[in-house]
Enzyme design. Structure first.
Site, short mmCIF file in Angstrom:
data_model
loop_
_atom_site.label_atom_id
_atom_site.label_comp_id
_atom_site.label_asym_id
_atom_site.label_seq_id
_atom_site.Cartn_x
_atom_site.Cartn_y
_atom_site.Cartn_z
N GLY A 38 0.85 -1.33 0.02
CA GLY A 38 0.15 0.01 0.16
C GLY A 38 0.88 1.25 -0.05
N LEU A 40 0.18 3.57 -2.02
CA LEU A 40 0.59 3.38 -3.69
C LEU A 40 0.98 4.68 -4.19
CD1 LEU A 40 -2.44 1.20 -4.62
CD2 LEU A 40 -0.07 0.41 -3.67
N HIS A 44 4.27 1.79 -8.00
CA HIS A 44 3.23 0.75 -7.97
C HIS A 44 2.12 0.85 -9.20
CE1 HIS A 44 3.78 1.46 -3.68
NE2 HIS A 44 4.11 0.17 -3.56
N SER A 192 9.27 5.97 -3.69
CA SER A 192 9.02 4.94 -2.56
C SER A 192 8.15 5.35 -1.58
CB SER A 192 10.56 4.64 -1.96
OG SER A 192 10.27 4.02 -0.46
N SER A 193 7.57 4.32 -0.96
CA SER A 193 6.55 4.76 0.06
C SER A 193 7.42 5.65 1.03
CB SER A 193 5.80 3.68 0.68
OG SER A 193 5.24 2.78 -0.38
P1 AMP Z 1 6.08 -2.27 -1.79
O1 AMP Z 1 4.45 -1.69 -1.68
O2 AMP Z 1 7.07 -1.44 -1.29
O3 AMP Z 1 6.18 -3.65 -1.11
O4 AMP Z 1 6.20 -2.48 -3.28
C1 AMP Z 1 5.39 -3.33 -4.13
C2 AMP Z 1 5.99 -3.48 -5.47
O5 AMP Z 1 6.06 -2.33 -6.10
C3 AMP Z 1 7.38 -4.18 -5.28
O6 AMP Z 1 7.57 -5.13 -6.50
C4 AMP Z 1 8.37 -2.94 -5.50
O7 AMP Z 1 9.65 -3.29 -6.23
C5 AMP Z 1 7.55 -2.24 -6.50
N1 AMP Z 1 7.89 -0.72 -6.41
C6 AMP Z 1 8.35 0.05 -5.59
N2 AMP Z 1 8.89 1.08 -5.70
C7 AMP Z 1 8.71 0.89 -7.06
C8 AMP Z 1 9.42 1.94 -8.10
N3 AMP Z 1 9.78 3.11 -7.73
N4 AMP Z 1 9.49 1.55 -9.24
C9 AMP Z 1 8.93 0.34 -9.71
N5 AMP Z 1 8.55 -0.51 -8.85
C10 AMP Z 1 8.56 -0.22 -7.52
#
Ligand code: AMP
Length: 290
Positions: A38, A40, A44, A192-193
């Site tokens: 989440g 997002l 994402h 990034s979140s």
């Molecule tokens: P998370 O919510 O941080 O667990 O991320 C969920 C998915 O989104 C994971 O596969 C991450 O690698 C991908 N993700 C997170 N940040 C990015 C980004 N800046 N670019 C591409 N994919 C991302």
């Protein structure tokens, strides 16, 4: 003219999500899964867009997975803006958002874990022992619940993507893994979140993470491939900002994640830093054969 009438389901239980996905599969639809925690953002969304392109039925899971956080990490304060997330999913064309509770995913003491050996030891595995065991276990659970044809992950978490691919291969899981490129802010910072933890100054300083990766690329383009020399130059870029505490700068074989002396072939250049309250990671892939 066709008008697309779109409805998105928000589902909290394993039984309901299973039956929704089953109904779609019976109709011959290809099932895509985008696992997330989440909060997002455009990163994402890029995965969701890739899923919508490739699959007729797209499930996004939103679950802040407690087993991948270590004591003292940011599990409690991890952002959980559910309404905004649902809005983003709806606009992106998601069919089902699966938002399970911890009780659904871990109803009792979990005695069964998936542990990918070796690949989980270097890079982030060093500072976060047990983290990847939590990640692979929750992904295996999600794969078993949703049974997607394709699951989408981001290159931003390069080690995670490598480990998931290996788990799927080693355990003969019947799905394809697609890894999508890292989405960046206009100044290069990987979205990034956890960027929301940064204040204005820290946010500015954070651009040095990408700058250090670009420095590496520049040196390689100039024909130098000695990783020790390159890491020294990358460190200098990061050290220009005293707010940045380097956790690691590593140059490894992109498949085995083993440290290498020379940049030859498919190479992962990865950085992890602490910046104020945030731990941030980023990476680039270099392929000298291309
Ligand atoms: P998370 O919510 O941080 O667990 O991320 C969920 C998915 O989104 C994971 O596969 C991450 O690698 C991908 N993700 C997170 N940040 C990015 C980004 N800046 N670019 C591409 N994919 C991302």
């Amino acid at each position: 003219m066709t008008i697309k009438i779109f409805s998105m389901e928000v589902i909290k239980t394993i039984d309901s999500v299973r039956s929704m996905v089953k109904a779609a599969r019976v109709k011959g639809k290809k099932i895509g899964l985008v696992p997330t925690m989440g909060a997002l953002h455009t990163g994402h969304v890029s995965l969701i867009e890739a899923a919508v392109k490739k699959c007729e039925f797209v499930v996004v899971s939103i679950f802040v997975n407690p087993t991948q956080f270590r004591p003292g990490e940011d599990f409690e304060k991890y952002p959980r803006p559910l309404e905004a997330d649902l809005d983003i999913c709806k606009k992106a064309g998601v069919h089902v958002v699966f938002v399970p509770t911890s009780e659904q995913m871990y109803p009792g003491t979990n005695l069964t874990w998936i542990n990918v050996e070796k690949l989980t030891e270097p890079l982030c595995g060093r500072a976060r022992p047990g983290h990847f065991r939590g990640v692979t276990t929750i992904c295996a659970k999600l794969f078993n619940i949703i049974a997607p044809d394709i699951a989408f992950f981001g290159q931003k978490d390069a080690q995670q993507a490598t480990i998931i691919r290996r788990m799927v291969a080693d355990l003969n899981m019947p799905l394809e893994i697609i890894v999508c490129p890292t989405v960046r802010e206009p100044d290069g910072l990987a979205v990034s979140s956890r960027n929301r933890y940064l204040n204005k100054q820290q946010r500015q300083d954070a651009t040095h993470i990408y700058k250090s990766l670009m420095k590496c690329q520049e040196i390689v383009k100039a024909g130098k491939i000695d990783t020790y020399e390159i890491i020294t130059e990358m460190r200098k870029v990061l050290q220009q900002k005293s707010s940045i505490e380097i956790e690691y700068i590593s140059i490894v074989n992109a498949e085995t994640l083993e440290v290498i002396d020379m940049i030859v072939g498919k190479v992962l250049v990865a950085v992890a830093v602490k910046l104020g309250p945030a731990r941030l990671i980023d990476n680039i892939l270099i392929d000298t054969y291309k």
